[in-house]
Design an enzyme around this catalytic site. Structure first.
Site, PDB file in Angstrom:
ATOM      1  N   CYS A  50       5.514   2.702  -6.453  1.00  0.00           N
ATOM      2  CA  CYS A  50       4.556   2.272  -7.478  1.00  0.00           C
ATOM      3  C   CYS A  50       3.729   3.430  -8.032  1.00  0.00           C
ATOM      4  O   CYS A  50       3.052   3.276  -9.053  1.00  0.00           O
ATOM      5  CB  CYS A  50       3.648   1.182  -6.933  1.00  0.00           C
ATOM      6  SG  CYS A  50       4.562  -0.187  -6.229  1.00  0.00           S
TER       7      CYS A  50
ATOM      8  N   HIS B 143      -2.688   0.686 -11.014  1.00  0.00           N
ATOM      9  CA  HIS B 143      -1.443  -0.004 -10.654  1.00  0.00           C
ATOM     10  C   HIS B 143      -1.748  -1.489 -10.449  1.00  0.00           C
ATOM     11  O   HIS B 143      -2.679  -1.858  -9.728  1.00  0.00           O
ATOM     12  CB  HIS B 143      -0.869   0.622  -9.383  1.00  0.00           C
ATOM     13  CG  HIS B 143       0.261  -0.157  -8.817  1.00  0.00           C
ATOM     14  ND1 HIS B 143       1.287  -0.662  -9.596  1.00  0.00           N
ATOM     15  CD2 HIS B 143       0.538  -0.540  -7.538  1.00  0.00           C
ATOM     16  CE1 HIS B 143       2.131  -1.318  -8.823  1.00  0.00           C
ATOM     17  NE2 HIS B 143       1.697  -1.263  -7.579  1.00  0.00           N
TER      18      HIS B 143
ATOM     19  N   ASN C  92       3.361  -7.569  -9.602  1.00  0.00           N
ATOM     20  CA  ASN C  92       3.524  -6.134  -9.328  1.00  0.00           C
ATOM     21  C   ASN C  92       4.920  -5.701  -9.794  1.00  0.00           C
ATOM     22  O   ASN C  92       5.923  -6.072  -9.193  1.00  0.00           O
ATOM     23  CB  ASN C  92       3.345  -5.904  -7.819  1.00  0.00           C
ATOM     24  CG  ASN C  92       3.470  -4.449  -7.418  1.00  0.00           C
ATOM     25  OD1 ASN C  92       3.965  -3.624  -8.176  1.00  0.00           O
ATOM     26  ND2 ASN C  92       3.046  -4.142  -6.208  1.00  0.00           N
TER      27      ASN C  92
HETATM   28  N1  COA Z   1       1.087 -18.616   0.341  1.00  0.00           N
HETATM   29  C1  COA Z   1       0.333 -19.228   1.244  1.00  0.00           C
HETATM   30  N2  COA Z   1      -0.103 -18.658   2.370  1.00  0.00           N
HETATM   31  C2  COA Z   1       0.265 -17.391   2.594  1.00  0.00           C
HETATM   32  C3  COA Z   1       1.067 -16.680   1.698  1.00  0.00           C
HETATM   33  C4  COA Z   1       1.488 -17.337   0.532  1.00  0.00           C
HETATM   34  N3  COA Z   1       2.256 -16.745  -0.400  1.00  0.00           N
HETATM   35  N4  COA Z   1       1.253 -15.445   2.177  1.00  0.00           N
HETATM   36  C5  COA Z   1       0.600 -15.363   3.329  1.00  0.00           C
HETATM   37  N5  COA Z   1       0.000 -16.536   3.591  1.00  0.00           N
HETATM   38  C6  COA Z   1      -0.812 -16.897   4.745  1.00  0.00           C
HETATM   39  C7  COA Z   1      -0.509 -16.069   5.948  1.00  0.00           C
HETATM   40  O1  COA Z   1       0.627 -16.576   6.620  1.00  0.00           O
HETATM   41  C8  COA Z   1      -1.786 -16.228   6.745  1.00  0.00           C
HETATM   42  O2  COA Z   1      -1.745 -17.456   7.409  1.00  0.00           O
HETATM   43  P1  COA Z   1      -2.271 -17.558   8.910  1.00  0.00           P
HETATM   44  O3  COA Z   1      -3.719 -17.164   8.853  1.00  0.00           O
HETATM   45  O4  COA Z   1      -2.038 -18.996   9.222  1.00  0.00           O
HETATM   46  O5  COA Z   1      -1.424 -16.601   9.691  1.00  0.00           O
HETATM   47  C9  COA Z   1      -2.859 -16.306   5.670  1.00  0.00           C
HETATM   48  O6  COA Z   1      -2.182 -16.632   4.455  1.00  0.00           O
HETATM   49  C10 COA Z   1      -3.636 -15.034   5.487  1.00  0.00           C
HETATM   50  O7  COA Z   1      -2.727 -13.958   5.441  1.00  0.00           O
HETATM   51  P2  COA Z   1      -3.210 -12.500   5.228  1.00  0.00           P
HETATM   52  O8  COA Z   1      -2.028 -11.574   5.298  1.00  0.00           O
HETATM   53  O9  COA Z   1      -4.403 -12.202   6.081  1.00  0.00           O
HETATM   54  O10 COA Z   1      -3.719 -12.580   3.716  1.00  0.00           O
HETATM   55  P3  COA Z   1      -4.434 -11.491   2.879  1.00  0.00           P
HETATM   56  O11 COA Z   1      -5.729 -12.010   2.396  1.00  0.00           O
HETATM   57  O12 COA Z   1      -4.414 -10.166   3.571  1.00  0.00           O
HETATM   58  O13 COA Z   1      -3.491 -11.376   1.619  1.00  0.00           O
HETATM   59  C11 COA Z   1      -1.764 -10.018   0.683  1.00  0.00           C
HETATM   60  C12 COA Z   1      -2.131 -10.998   1.782  1.00  0.00           C
HETATM   61  C13 COA Z   1      -0.291  -9.667   0.828  1.00  0.00           C
HETATM   62  C14 COA Z   1      -1.995 -10.669  -0.668  1.00  0.00           C
HETATM   63  C15 COA Z   1      -2.665  -8.772   0.824  1.00  0.00           C
HETATM   64  O14 COA Z   1      -2.619  -8.294   2.150  1.00  0.00           O
HETATM   65  C16 COA Z   1      -2.236  -7.657  -0.086  1.00  0.00           C
HETATM   66  O15 COA Z   1      -2.335  -7.773  -1.288  1.00  0.00           O
HETATM   67  N6  COA Z   1      -1.802  -6.502   0.465  1.00  0.00           N
HETATM   68  C17 COA Z   1      -1.350  -5.408  -0.350  1.00  0.00           C
HETATM   69  C18 COA Z   1       0.029  -5.734  -0.852  1.00  0.00           C
HETATM   70  C19 COA Z   1       0.461  -4.848  -1.973  1.00  0.00           C
HETATM   71  O16 COA Z   1      -0.240  -4.640  -2.925  1.00  0.00           O
HETATM   72  N7  COA Z   1       1.696  -4.342  -1.851  1.00  0.00           N
HETATM   73  C20 COA Z   1       2.301  -3.539  -2.838  1.00  0.00           C
HETATM   74  C21 COA Z   1       1.748  -2.179  -2.811  1.00  0.00           C
HETATM   75  S1  COA Z   1       2.430  -1.226  -4.085  1.00  0.00           S
END
Ligand code: COA
Length: 338
Positions: free
Chosen positions: A121, A262, A292
């Protein structure tokens, strides 16, 4: 062919943008039917409402060709004037040949040198840095940088933690040689990579370590991400990279007319905007409609910022990205279409 020109001092000028996205719109409601997720969860945690997916016949080069043609049409530059086509992507058509070679052929850029850049990215800014360096070194006069991705082929539709985040698209920019007495061009870049964090965001299968011909669990051919770690990295590095860049250039954030980050997650962008202290009206986002799109995300936002009247001639633009590697990149440039 590119050659040795040398001579007068030169400055790479950012002339314009273009984009191409596939027709199929996939909404959060569509994803609700495929995985255990909800529109409410996706919007609250990411800011994404919909994304584009390619059709079964399309690959990355098809999108790149559309975007490259759009850049040339909007800037009025003849395809035969393109000296170099740089193509940042992490979802190429093949391991080789490059998407760049396929795209150059597809648009008829018969004189152009063409190569891909893999910085995930961060790739668009890495590609622009490379194009700038080639122009300023006298190796090229006209450089097309097109980020293109088909991430929908690399996300596991059974993994709700990743499949909701990514989309397909392509977009790019045109750089030409400008007179330093007239143009400001690119003021500076801040690029970095930390391979010790490789496992936080990767597609394990398909390269020389785990070839597609070997034995592997099916999910290993898809994006594997430690979302929380990437989130923490992204929020920290965006702020640090921009501060390092601005301090080195002795430029205040208040002088920046537009920030385009980004487009990965609205919460990550909001965090950086707050920490950097830039006014929200000086930030342009479009991730709610595309998700993304990795190397395409920054130029896709820049293209739309121009169309929306949010980016004008002479504006000082700050770009910042992060991604697999883990990599990061930021850049300060004056937009000089005339
Ligand atoms: N729908 C519903 N629930 C979801 C889900 C979805 N699509 N994805 C994850 N969950 C759940 C998880 O299973 C977790 O459940 P649990 O508490 O029962 O285990 C809960 O939501 C919280 O998960 P968590 O990973 O703590 O959420 P978060 O607030 O950290 O958000 C992301 C997850 C992926 C959105 C976040 O971590 C993120 O944006 N990270 C960076 C990713 C990124 O930008 N990647 C590309 C980089 S170039």
């Amino acid at each position: 062919m590119i050659g040795i020109r040398g001579g007068a001092p030169r400055r790479a000028r950012l002339v314009g943008f273009g984009s191409y996205v596939p027709e199929t719109v996939v909404t959060n409601q569509d994803l609700e039917r495929l995985v255990d997720t909800s529109d409410e969860w996706i919007v609250t945690r990411t800011g994404i409402r919909e994304r584009r997916w390619v059709s079964s016949e399309q690959a990355t080069s098809d999108l790149a060709i559309g975007a490259a043609k759009d850049v040339l049409a909007r800037t009025g530059v003849a395809v035969t004037d393109v000296d170099v086509l740089i193509l940042p992507t992490c979802t190429p058509d093949h391991v080789f040949p490059s998407v760049a070679a396929l795209t150059a052929h597809g648009i008829g850029a018969t004189r152009a040198a063409a190569f891909d850049i893999q910085a995930a990215c961060s790739g668009f800014i890495y590609g622009v840095a490379q194009g700038t360096a080639m122009i300023e070194a006298g190796l090229a006069d006209t450089v097309l940088v097109v980020g293109a991705e088909v991430l929908s082929r690399f996300v596991d539709m059974e993994d709700r933690t990743t499949c909701v985040l990514f989309g397909d698209g392509a977009a790019g920019a045109l750089l030409t040689a400008g007179d330093p007495d007239r143009y400001t061009g690119f003021l500076g870049f801040e690029l970095g990579a930390d391979g010790s964090r490789a496992a936080d965001l990767q597609i394990p299968v398909g390269g020389s370590r785990l070839p597609a011909s070997g034995d592997f669990a099916p999910d290993q051919a898809f994006v594997k991400m430690n979302g929380r770690e990437v989130f923490k990295f992204a929020t920290r590095i965006m702020e640090e990279s921009v501060i390092r860049l601005l301090e080195r250039l002795d430029i205040s954030i208040d002088e920046v007319d537009l920030l385009v980050a980004h487009q990965a997650n609205q919460r990550i962008i909001d965090h950086a905007v707050k920490r950097l202290g830039i006014a929200e009206e000086r930030v342009f986002n479009n991730l709610e409609r595309y998700g993304n799109t990795s190397a395409a995300s920054i130029p896709l936002a820049l293209s739309e910022a121009v169309d929306a009247g949010r980016l004008s001639a002479g504006d000082l633009v700050l770009l910042v990205g992060f991604g697999a590697g883990l990599t990061w990149a930021s850049c300060l440039v004056r937009y000089e279409p005339e």
